[in-house]
Scaffold this active site. Structure first.
Site, PDB file in Angstrom:
ATOM      1  CB  CYS B  84      -0.952  -0.024   1.179  1.00 31.49           C
ATOM      2  SG  CYS B  84      -1.908  -1.542   1.247  1.00 31.49           S
ATOM      3  CB  CYS B 210     -12.819  -2.325   6.388  1.00 32.71           C
ATOM      4  SG  CYS B 210     -12.809  -3.515   7.752  1.00 32.71           S
ATOM      5  CE  LYS B 331     -14.272   3.059   6.042  1.00 37.40           C
ATOM      6  NZ  LYS B 331     -15.699   3.087   6.188  1.00 37.40           N
ATOM      7  CG  HIS B 335      -6.334   1.688   0.115  1.00 35.80           C
ATOM      8  ND1 HIS B 335      -5.196   2.282  -0.375  1.00 35.80           N
ATOM      9  CD2 HIS B 335      -5.895   0.644   0.891  1.00 35.80           C
ATOM     10  CE1 HIS B 335      -4.127   1.636   0.077  1.00 35.80           C
ATOM     11  NE2 HIS B 335      -4.527   0.641   0.831  1.00 35.80           N
TER      12      HIS B 335
END
Lengths: 122, 388
Positions: B84, B210, B331, B335
């Site tokens: 990430c 998540c 969030k 992402h």
């Protein structure tokens, strides 16, 4: 050529009911998984040591959304403190909390045949 | 003196895109080039991030593919993969290249598709993501990425008394911020009650703790310090720190401390000659609500153990003392793995220019971006400042 602990040796020991780790002869750190050098001081002077098969839960979670290849839902994964080292594995059963005493009870295997420790309440 | 400057920024909306990777990247790249007022032939090199499209879409060697799509075939392209933290690592290297005089002007960015548009469902993509955990000592136990951050957060809760309600406040805050961001994946506010009623993914994380699987791209034009004055709206890059930590989690000294983030922040602050007290706002890697709390502490924005109470008290909201994730964060903004790092740089650039529209913070002068990879074993921290 490596004189250190290999994944094959670590796995064979796990399948035999034992946990192997590495003790750094130079800085004293103990690790729960094989490496070619000490992550703390970079020394290659590492001795393979037998870790305790009893320990306490350092942290844990219940996985409800598994990756492809695992059908089960709601299984427990935890990091267990075994003496001076820690090791990640499955926790068999429910209701674990940080600080609970557990003991190695076997292993689980993934689809490639890699093994992970399985702990149960002690 | 700055190490370099961002002179152009662009990104796609994050969300679900039925669009090939090169077309997504092209939209972000041309956004950045147009913003800088340059063309593809002005760019000397491309620093490109993509984490897992080899696994997700059978698409590799993307560097020349995306360069070809945007008229840059011929320039050197270096592709980065750091889970990430992929495009933050690309950004670090882009800054170093112009600072060292290797290139004058470069483009840095990333692209990723993670939604079912790839043909991969949740279980399949969960497995792809889990490839960033240790193959021999973590994956066989069935560890997932919500699980990774659950392990870190649960220990933090044990040490400091952080609560699930405090985690929910992070989600509510970031959804509120995201609702002001037209490029956010989620444009909808939520409540603590709603967050606490969502199904559990990996305890203590519920669905609302998540970040989503997202598709998207982001890009930034980076120029050397002196050259940047010839552009309309340069924003200074004054520090970029980058550190790693031990993998697997069990061998980390104190996993919830996120050592790499602290080391990277120390390095970035030292380069910039500032401390955490000088930071006006931050974009941090809130892949899970607990990760934002750990990041806020690792960056020194709050004391250790105070991340949860600070979020619950509104201290990190856009009208609080140190706003965290005014973009909505991972969030709410979304992402798309390889695009996330430079999307944070896009947000810093727009906010520090005063061009962030409805979500603009009042006159920020200095900001920090925190982008982590894997189990936080890679972290890149960047400090940016409005050019005076």
């Amino acid at each position: 050529m490596s004189n250190g602990l290999t994944h094959a040796e670590w796995s064979a020991a796990l399948r035999d009911g034992r946990l192997l780790g590495l003790h750094c002869e130079d800085c004293g750190t103990t690790q729960g998984t094989p490496k070619a050098a000490c992550p703390d001081c970079s020394s290659r002077n590492l001795e393979t040591v037998e870790l305790s098969t009893e320990g306490v839960v350092y942290t844990e979670t219940t996985v409800n959304v598994p990756p492809e290849g695992i059908e089960e839902r709601g299984y427990r994964v935890g990091v267990v403190e075994v003496g001076d080292a820690r090791i990640l594995g499955r926790l068999a059963g429910d209701g674990f909390a940080i600080g609970d005493e557990v003991a190695l009870s076997g292993y689980v295997e993934d689809e490639e045949g890699y093994a992970a420790p399985l702990f149960e309440a002690a | 003196m700055a190490r370099a400057a961002a002179v152009g920024a662009g990104m796609t909306k994050f969300g679900v895109h039925d669009t090939p990777l090169q077309e997504l990247f092209g939209e972000a790249a041309f956004g950045a080039l147009d913003d800088a007022g340059v063309g593809p032939d002005d760019i000397e090199a491309l620093y490109f991030g993509n984490a897992m499209s080899g696994q997700a879409e059978n698409d590799t060697h993307l560097g020349p593919k995306v360069a070809s799509h945007v008229g840059m075939a011929g320039v050197p392209v270096q592709r980065f993969e750091d889970a990430c933290a992929t495009s933050a690592n690309a950004f670090k290297n882009a800054v170093a290249a112009v600072e060292a005089g290797i290139h004058d002007v470069v483009l840095v960015g990333g692209v990723e598709r993670c939604t079912p548009e790839t043909g991969k469902d949740t279980a399949a993509m969960t497995r792809v993501f889990a490839s960033a955990s240790h193959r021999q000592y973590e994956q066989p136990a069935g560890l997932t990425f919500p699980g990774v951050f659950a392990l870190l957060t649960k220990r933090h809760m044990h040490e400091y008394g952080t609560t699930e309600e405090q985690l929910a406040h992070v989600a509510v805050k970031n959804h509120g911020h995201g609702a002001l961001n037209p490029r956010a994946h989620f444009g909808k506010e939520t409540t603590v009650e709603e967050a606490l009623e969502a199904p559990v993914v990996a305890d203590p994380f519920r669905l609302m703790d998540c970040c989503p699987f997202s598709d998207g791209a982001s890009a930034v034009v980076v120029a050397g310090d002196e050259l940047a004055d010839s552009y309309d709206a340069p924003v200074d890059v004054t520090g970029v720190g980058h550190a790693t930590d031990v993998v697997p989690i069990a061998d980390k000294e104190t996993p919830h401390v996120t050592r790499a983030a602290r080391d990277a922040a120390d390095e970035a602050y030292e380069q910039a000659g500032v401390s955490a007290d000088d930071v006006d706002f931050a974009e941090v890697h809130d892949c899970f609500t607990g990760a934002e709390i750990l990041a806020s502490e690792a960056l020194g924005l709050v004391e250790d153990g105070e991340g949860g109470p600070a979020a619950a008290a509104g201290w990190t909201a856009r009208d609080g003392d140190v706003p965290i994730n005014p973009s909505g964060g991972l969030k709410a903004k979304g992402h798309p793995i390889g695009a996330t790092g430079t999307a944070q740089i896009v947000e810093l650039t727009e906010q520090l220019r005063g061009e962030a529209g409805e979500r603009q913070l009042p006159d920020p002068q200095r900001a920090v971006a925190h982008n982590l990879g894997g189990d936080a074993a890679t972290t890149v921290v960047s400090v940016m400042e409005a050019r005076r």
